[in-house]
Scaffold this active site. Structure first.
Site, PDB file in Angstrom:
ATOM      1  N   LYS A  82      -6.032   4.016   9.470  1.00 49.82           N
ATOM      2  CA  LYS A  82      -4.855   4.871   9.272  1.00 49.82           C
ATOM      3  C   LYS A  82      -4.473   5.472  10.620  1.00 49.82           C
ATOM      4  CE  LYS A  82      -2.287   6.303   5.828  1.00 49.82           C
ATOM      5  NZ  LYS A  82      -1.939   5.513   4.643  1.00 49.82           N
ATOM      6  N   GLY A 181       7.505  12.876  -9.084  1.00 54.62           N
ATOM      7  CA  GLY A 181       7.980  12.188  -7.871  1.00 54.62           C
ATOM      8  C   GLY A 181       8.728  10.915  -8.180  1.00 54.62           C
ATOM      9  N   GLY A 183      10.404   8.859  -5.895  1.00 57.04           N
ATOM     10  CA  GLY A 183      10.770   8.308  -4.583  1.00 57.04           C
ATOM     11  C   GLY A 183      10.853   6.795  -4.655  1.00 57.04           C
ATOM     12  N   VAL A 185       8.652   4.453  -4.801  1.00 57.78           N
ATOM     13  CA  VAL A 185       7.827   3.819  -5.838  1.00 57.78           C
ATOM     14  C   VAL A 185       8.113   4.429  -7.210  1.00 57.78           C
ATOM     15  CG1 VAL A 185       5.487   3.231  -6.575  1.00 57.78           C
ATOM     16  CG2 VAL A 185       5.996   3.394  -4.138  1.00 57.78           C
TER      17      VAL A 185
HETATM   18  P1  NAD Z   1       8.615   8.706  -1.193  1.00 63.21           P
HETATM   19  O1  NAD Z   1       8.549   9.668  -0.055  1.00 63.21           O
HETATM   20  O2  NAD Z   1       9.703   7.704  -1.250  1.00 63.21           O
HETATM   21  O3  NAD Z   1       8.674   9.536  -2.587  1.00 63.21           O
HETATM   22  C1  NAD Z   1       8.002  10.714  -2.828  1.00 63.21           C
HETATM   23  C2  NAD Z   1       8.874  11.509  -3.799  1.00 63.21           C
HETATM   24  O4  NAD Z   1       8.143  12.653  -4.230  1.00 63.21           O
HETATM   25  C3  NAD Z   1      10.159  12.012  -3.174  1.00 63.21           C
HETATM   26  O5  NAD Z   1      11.245  11.724  -4.027  1.00 63.21           O
HETATM   27  C4  NAD Z   1       9.926  13.517  -3.043  1.00 63.21           C
HETATM   28  O6  NAD Z   1      11.126  14.266  -3.148  1.00 63.21           O
HETATM   29  C5  NAD Z   1       8.996  13.771  -4.207  1.00 63.21           C
HETATM   30  N1  NAD Z   1       8.199  14.981  -4.087  1.00 63.21           N
HETATM   31  C6  NAD Z   1       7.625  15.502  -2.986  1.00 63.21           C
HETATM   32  N2  NAD Z   1       6.965  16.626  -3.301  1.00 63.21           N
HETATM   33  C7  NAD Z   1       7.104  16.806  -4.632  1.00 63.21           C
HETATM   34  C8  NAD Z   1       6.638  17.782  -5.543  1.00 63.21           C
HETATM   35  N3  NAD Z   1       5.898  18.837  -5.160  1.00 63.21           N
HETATM   36  N4  NAD Z   1       6.958  17.647  -6.842  1.00 63.21           N
HETATM   37  C9  NAD Z   1       7.719  16.622  -7.267  1.00 63.21           C
HETATM   38  N5  NAD Z   1       8.186  15.670  -6.429  1.00 63.21           N
HETATM   39  C10 NAD Z   1       7.889  15.759  -5.133  1.00 63.21           C
HETATM   40  O7  NAD Z   1       7.183   8.023  -1.249  1.00 63.21           O
HETATM   41  P2  NAD Z   1       6.748   6.670  -1.986  1.00 63.21           P
HETATM   42  O8  NAD Z   1       6.789   5.548  -1.018  1.00 63.21           O
HETATM   43  O9  NAD Z   1       7.447   6.577  -3.288  1.00 63.21           O
HETATM   44  O10 NAD Z   1       5.209   6.990  -2.241  1.00 63.21           O
HETATM   45  C11 NAD Z   1       4.800   7.925  -3.222  1.00 63.21           C
HETATM   46  C12 NAD Z   1       3.296   8.064  -3.166  1.00 63.21           C
HETATM   47  O11 NAD Z   1       2.691   6.781  -3.354  1.00 63.21           O
HETATM   48  C13 NAD Z   1       2.758   8.591  -1.830  1.00 63.21           C
HETATM   49  O12 NAD Z   1       1.591   9.342  -2.088  1.00 63.21           O
HETATM   50  C14 NAD Z   1       2.359   7.311  -1.099  1.00 63.21           C
HETATM   51  O13 NAD Z   1       1.367   7.551  -0.124  1.00 63.21           O
HETATM   52  C15 NAD Z   1       1.844   6.470  -2.252  1.00 63.21           C
HETATM   53  N6  NAD Z   1       1.882   5.027  -1.997  1.00 63.21           N
HETATM   54  C16 NAD Z   1       3.051   4.405  -1.729  1.00 63.21           C
HETATM   55  C17 NAD Z   1       3.053   3.023  -1.502  1.00 63.21           C
HETATM   56  C18 NAD Z   1       4.328   2.272  -1.234  1.00 63.21           C
HETATM   57  O14 NAD Z   1       4.341   1.041  -1.377  1.00 63.21           O
HETATM   58  N7  NAD Z   1       5.420   2.941  -0.868  1.00 63.21           N
HETATM   59  C19 NAD Z   1       1.842   2.298  -1.551  1.00 63.21           C
HETATM   60  C20 NAD Z   1       0.666   2.975  -1.859  1.00 63.21           C
HETATM   61  C21 NAD Z   1       0.687   4.346  -2.087  1.00 63.21           C
END
Ligand code: NAD
Length: 352
Positions: A82, A181, A183, A185
């Site tokens: 990381k 959340g 976002g 995913v």
């Molecule tokens: P992202 O930043 O696109 O989405 C995160 C979402 O969570 C955002 O919409 C944000 O507004 C919301 N958020 C933040 N704080 C919040 C809270 N307190 N309450 C409610 N909502 C809140 O991220 P992502 O790519 O969708 O990833 C989400 C999670 O999955 C992260 O922990 C990331 O590390 C993990 N992850 C993602 C991937 C991937 O392929 N993108 C792979 C493995 C793990």
């Protein structure tokens, strides 16, 4: 090219850990390689604000170790790593910052391959690719594209596997899922759940994401802190790490916890708290392994294939069956069962 300063930090159990700096560029990063397979490791790059370097280093250490577990469980070809780039007050991600970071990655000569994580977008990944070949998950003809849909898919498989373990049916029709959340995913995961008949209760900090969920899925919106108290079948943490703790677990009114967020348990022991409350926890590093499985193939196959990625991500369902079986047999939490499986594989790999 700039002059980077590399400070090596010795941490027991880790292959290589560095503090890389370039003061004139405002660049400071922690880079942790927990394990290397065939001299290579893979892991996301976080570019966010940290209070100090110790906090950034702790994050890099914790997340790189989790990457090893995720990679071993997923049968990945790379060890876990990381990188964490610290943003100063008011500092933003610029092409120049990414260029300096890419130089650091290049100076590791392929021992570390980076991927998208918090603070980076797909556009940033495309910029990084301009400066280093050691990057995966870029939207381009010679890359595997956005990993989010594969992550959403394995999280969805996690829900199905947990439903099978608990209700003896993979059907999620009529199940209530509380999603924290929406976002990259979370929204795709919500979409999959919607088409399979689930009722969604959602929260997010972004108004536009909530509006979309109401419009597209007829979702019920709750405030961020209310999501822990929702009466539901499945609680899905899809935003932040550390959300399952001794403060939040007693509030949950769900049978299952399954989401895509990394490092959902604040402390390792929190898995036991869930277990004691009879809440079936789908280990996060298996539920969210789709993204890793997908980017891994980009470096493993001569030519990346989405169909092969789909077949490999589908295996997550069987992997979870194995974990739930072991957990039930040994009367341990699924998190503990998953760690046992991984640690046995690591032992076999290192003693072969
Ligand atoms: P992202 O930043 O696109 O989405 C995160 C979402 O969570 C955002 O919409 C944000 O507004 C919301 N958020 C933040 N704080 C919040 C809270 N307190 N309450 C409610 N909502 C809140 O991220 P992502 O790519 O969708 O990833 C989400 C999670 O999955 C992260 O922990 C990331 O590390 C993990 N992850 C993602 C991937 C991937 O392929 N993108 C792979 C493995 C793990």
């Amino acid at each position: 090219m700039v002059k980077l300063h590399w400070e090596k930090i010795f941490v027991a159990g880790y292959e290589e850990v560095f503090h890389v700096t370039c003061p004139e560029e405002g660049f400071s990063a922690a880079l942790a390689i927990h394990t290397m397979f065939d001299g290579r490791s893979l892991g996301g790059t976080r570019v966010i604000h940290y209070e100090d370097f110790d906090q950034a280093l702790r994050d890099a250490l914790r997340l790189s170790r989790a990457m090893t577990y995720k990679s071993v469980m997923a049968g990945g070809a790379f060890g876990g790593a990381k990188s964490v780039v610290m943003l100063g007050p008011g500092q933003r991600v610029t092409e120049r910052l990414l260029e300096v970071f890419a130089q650091a990655v290049n100076e590791l000569e392929g021992r570390y391959i980076c991927a998208e994580d918090s603070g980076l977008t797909l556009d940033h990944m495309a910029l990084l690719r301009k400066y280093t070949p050691h990057v995966v998950g870029v939207v381009s003809e010679d890359s595997s594209g956005n990993p989010s849909r594969f992550t959403a898919w394995t999280t969805f498989l996690g829900v199905r596997a947990a439903c099978e373990a608990l209700y003896e049916s993979t059907s999620i029709r009529g199940k209530k899922v509380a999603i924290q959340g929406l976002g990259a995913v979370g929204m795709l995961f919500a979409d999959l759940l919607f088409w399979h008949g689930a009722d969604l209760i959602v929260t997010d900090l972004r108004e536009e994401a909530l509006k979309k969920a109401v419009l597209d899925f007829d979702a019920t919106v709750v405030l961020p802190d209310e999501i822990y108290d929702i009466e539901c079948d499945i609680f899905a943490p899809c935003a932040l790490g550390g959300v399952l703790s001794k403060e939040t677990i007693p509030r949950l009114k769900a049978d299952i916890v399954c989401g895509c967020a990394n490092n959902q348990l604040l402390e390792k022991e929190d898995a036991q708290l869930l277990h004691e409350r009879d809440i079936l926890y789908v280990p996060d590093y298996i539920a969210n392994s789709g993204g890793l499985i997908n980017v891994n193939l980009e470096k493993v196959l001569a030519r990346y294939s989405a169909k092969v990625a789909r077949e490999e991500t589908d295996e997550v369902f069987e992997r979870l069956r194995e974990v739930f079986f072991l957990a039930r047999k040994e009367k341990i939490s699924p998190a503990e069962a998953a760690d046992h499986i991984v640690e046995e594989r690591i032992f076999n790999l290192t003693s072969a």
